[in-house]
Motif scaffolding. Structure first.
Motif, mmCIF file in Angstrom:
data_model
loop_
_atom_site.group_PDB
_atom_site.id
_atom_site.type_symbol
_atom_site.label_atom_id
_atom_site.label_comp_id
_atom_site.label_asym_id
_atom_site.label_seq_id
_atom_site.Cartn_x
_atom_site.Cartn_y
_atom_site.Cartn_z
ATOM 1 N N SER A 187 1.808 21.230 0.830
ATOM 2 C CA SER A 187 2.757 20.228 1.296
ATOM 3 C C SER A 187 2.155 18.879 0.969
ATOM 4 O O SER A 187 0.968 18.650 1.204
ATOM 5 N N VAL A 188 2.972 17.984 0.439
ATOM 6 C CA VAL A 188 2.500 16.664 0.048
ATOM 7 C C VAL A 188 3.348 15.632 0.770
ATOM 8 O O VAL A 188 4.576 15.647 0.671
ATOM 9 N N VAL A 189 2.685 14.745 1.518
ATOM 10 C CA VAL A 189 3.377 13.665 2.202
ATOM 11 C C VAL A 189 3.093 12.387 1.426
ATOM 12 O O VAL A 189 1.940 11.956 1.328
ATOM 13 N N LEU A 190 4.149 11.797 0.864
ATOM 14 C CA LEU A 190 4.018 10.544 0.129
ATOM 15 C C LEU A 190 4.483 9.417 1.038
ATOM 16 O O LEU A 190 5.537 9.507 1.668
ATOM 17 N N THR A 191 3.683 8.353 1.122
ATOM 18 C CA THR A 191 4.016 7.223 1.978
ATOM 19 C C THR A 191 4.052 5.948 1.153
ATOM 20 O O THR A 191 3.457 5.870 0.079
ATOM 21 N N GLU A 223 0.852 -1.187 0.000
ATOM 22 C CA GLU A 223 0.000 0.000 0.000
ATOM 23 C C GLU A 223 0.889 1.238 0.000
ATOM 24 O O GLU A 223 1.962 1.247 0.587
ATOM 25 N N CYS A 224 0.446 2.270 -0.686
ATOM 26 C CA CYS A 224 1.116 3.560 -0.606
ATOM 27 C C CYS A 224 0.028 4.624 -0.557
ATOM 28 O O CYS A 224 -1.158 4.309 -0.658
ATOM 29 N N GLY A 225 0.431 5.873 -0.410
ATOM 30 C CA GLY A 225 -0.587 6.911 -0.337
ATOM 31 C C GLY A 225 0.007 8.293 -0.327
ATOM 32 O O GLY A 225 1.213 8.483 -0.478
ATOM 33 N N TYR A 226 -0.879 9.254 -0.200
ATOM 34 C CA TYR A 226 -0.461 10.647 -0.145
ATOM 35 C C TYR A 226 -1.419 11.423 0.734
ATOM 36 O O TYR A 226 -2.572 11.041 0.925
ATOM 37 N N GLY A 229 -2.165 24.857 6.594
ATOM 38 C CA GLY A 229 -2.098 23.703 7.476
ATOM 39 C C GLY A 229 -3.325 22.816 7.466
ATOM 40 O O GLY A 229 -3.371 21.822 8.170
ATOM 41 N N VAL A 230 -4.328 23.151 6.662
ATOM 42 C CA VAL A 230 -5.553 22.355 6.602
ATOM 43 C C VAL A 230 -5.360 21.220 5.604
ATOM 44 O O VAL A 230 -4.911 21.436 4.482
ATOM 45 N N GLU A 231 -5.702 19.988 6.024
ATOM 46 C CA GLU A 231 -5.591 18.840 5.130
ATOM 47 C C GLU A 231 -6.614 18.972 4.008
ATOM 48 O O GLU A 231 -7.805 19.157 4.242
ATOM 49 N N VAL A 232 -6.137 18.887 2.770
ATOM 50 C CA VAL A 232 -6.989 19.053 1.596
ATOM 51 C C VAL A 232 -7.508 17.706 1.116
ATOM 52 O O VAL A 232 -8.690 17.552 0.827
ATOM 53 N N ALA A 233 -6.633 16.720 1.012
ATOM 54 C CA ALA A 233 -7.029 15.400 0.527
ATOM 55 C C ALA A 233 -6.005 14.377 0.973
ATOM 56 O O ALA A 233 -4.847 14.701 1.235
ATOM 57 N N SER A 234 -6.448 13.115 1.028
ATOM 58 C CA SER A 234 -5.526 12.018 1.303
ATOM 59 C C SER A 234 -6.100 10.759 0.685
ATOM 60 O O SER A 234 -7.315 10.647 0.471
ATOM 61 N N ALA A 235 -5.231 9.819 0.378
ATOM 62 C CA ALA A 235 -5.673 8.561 -0.209
ATOM 63 C C ALA A 235 -4.670 7.470 0.105
ATOM 64 O O ALA A 235 -3.473 7.731 0.219
ATOM 65 N N ARG A 236 -5.178 6.240 0.243
ATOM 66 C CA ARG A 236 -4.348 5.048 0.387
ATOM 67 C C ARG A 236 -4.566 4.244 -0.876
ATOM 68 O O ARG A 236 -5.703 3.951 -1.261
ATOM 69 N N LEU A 237 -3.477 3.859 -1.534
ATOM 70 C CA LEU A 237 -3.557 3.257 -2.854
ATOM 71 C C LEU A 237 -3.068 1.819 -2.857
ATOM 72 O O LEU A 237 -2.123 1.472 -2.169
ATOM 73 N N HIS A 238 -3.733 0.995 -3.699
ATOM 74 C CA HIS A 238 -3.322 -0.389 -3.900
ATOM 75 C C HIS A 238 -3.021 -0.647 -5.365
ATOM 76 O O HIS A 238 -2.659 -1.756 -5.740
ATOM 77 N N GLY A 239 -3.174 0.373 -6.207
ATOM 78 C CA GLY A 239 -2.934 0.240 -7.640
ATOM 79 C C GLY A 239 -2.616 1.586 -8.254
ATOM 80 O O GLY A 239 -2.359 2.561 -7.550
ATOM 81 N N PRO A 240 -2.677 1.690 -9.592
ATOM 82 C CA PRO A 240 -2.368 2.950 -10.270
ATOM 83 C C PRO A 240 -3.310 4.077 -9.823
ATOM 84 O O PRO A 240 -4.481 3.835 -9.524
ATOM 85 N N ALA A 241 -2.767 5.294 -9.802
ATOM 86 C CA ALA A 241 -3.572 6.443 -9.373
ATOM 87 C C ALA A 241 -2.974 7.732 -9.917
ATOM 88 O O ALA A 241 -1.859 7.757 -10.424
ATOM 89 N N ALA A 242 -3.752 8.806 -9.799
ATOM 90 C CA ALA A 242 -3.318 10.146 -10.173
ATOM 91 C C ALA A 242 -3.797 11.124 -9.116
ATOM 92 O O ALA A 242 -4.830 10.904 -8.470
ATOM 93 N N ALA A 243 -3.038 12.195 -8.924
ATOM 94 C CA ALA A 243 -3.413 13.238 -7.963
ATOM 95 C C ALA A 243 -2.892 14.574 -8.482
ATOM 96 O O ALA A 243 -1.899 14.628 -9.196
ATOM 97 N N ARG A 244 -3.577 15.636 -8.093
ATOM 98 C CA ARG A 244 -3.162 16.983 -8.503
ATOM 99 C C ARG A 244 -2.580 17.690 -7.287
ATOM 100 O O ARG A 244 -3.244 17.857 -6.274
ATOM 101 N N PHE A 245 -1.314 18.114 -7.392
ATOM 102 C CA PHE A 245 -0.622 18.831 -6.328
ATOM 103 C C PHE A 245 -0.572 20.294 -6.722
ATOM 104 O O PHE A 245 0.010 20.652 -7.740
ATOM 105 N N LEU A 246 -1.171 21.157 -5.911
ATOM 106 C CA LEU A 246 -1.229 22.592 -6.206
ATOM 107 C C LEU A 246 -0.039 23.326 -5.607
ATOM 108 O O LEU A 246 0.498 22.926 -4.571
ATOM 109 N N ASP A 247 0.348 24.406 -6.256
ATOM 110 C CA ASP A 247 1.479 25.213 -5.819
ATOM 111 C C ASP A 247 1.290 25.674 -4.375
ATOM 112 O O ASP A 247 0.237 26.189 -4.007
ATOM 113 N N GLY A 248 2.300 25.480 -3.542
ATOM 114 C CA GLY A 248 2.255 25.910 -2.145
ATOM 115 C C GLY A 248 1.787 24.835 -1.184
ATOM 116 O O GLY A 248 1.919 24.998 0.020
#
Length: 133
Positions: free
Chosen positions: A121-125, A90-93, A100-119
């Motif tokens: 913070s993105v935590v990849l796991t 499993e991986c995720g973001y 400081g407000v969490e915008v989105a998060s997901a836990r992934l088991h397969g292919p995926a796409a995400a949009r990271f906006l300027d400014g």
């Protein structure tokens, strides 16, 4: 002064009781402080030279793995894709806005796409490799 201040009374009482005033800490300070001041101004035998150079900031990465990244600084803002983790993994973001407000998060088991906006913070796991599209 009239000689009746708190210090004068303190030293008079000490003298009357036979106690001596210890002066060695003050004498030590009077010797050490000037030496330290002189030492702080004498850095080396040669004058210091300016070593700062202007370097352009590195371009944001187009590929990222596990860790904390700042969109627009560490990684390029935009749409990012991943082929997902290996089998059974499993991986995720987690995206966090600049305030400081969490915008989105997901836990992934397969292919995926995400949009990271300027400014943001993105935590990849996990073990996914993300690529800017």
């Amino acid at each position: 002064m009239d000689g009746n201040g708190p210090y004068e009374r303190y030293y008079a009482e000490r003298e009357a009781s036979g106690q001596r005033t210890v002066l060695w800490p003050w004498a030590l300070l009077a010797l050490v402080v000037p030496l330290l001041l002189v030492r702080s101004f004498v850095v080396a035998d040669e004058p210091a030279e300016a070593t700062a150079t202007h370097q352009a900031a590195p371009a944001p990465a187009r590929e990222a793995e596990q860790g904390v990244h700042r969109a627009g600084v560490d990684v390029e803002p935009g749409t990012w894709t991943t082929d997902g983790p290996g089998s059974g993994a499993e991986c995720g973001y987690t995206r966090t806005a600049a305030d400081g407000v969490e915008v989105a998060s997901a836990r992934l088991h397969g292919p995926a796409a995400a949009r990271f906006l300027d400014g943001e913070s993105v935590v990849l796991t996990g073990g996914c490799t993300w690529t800017a599209g």
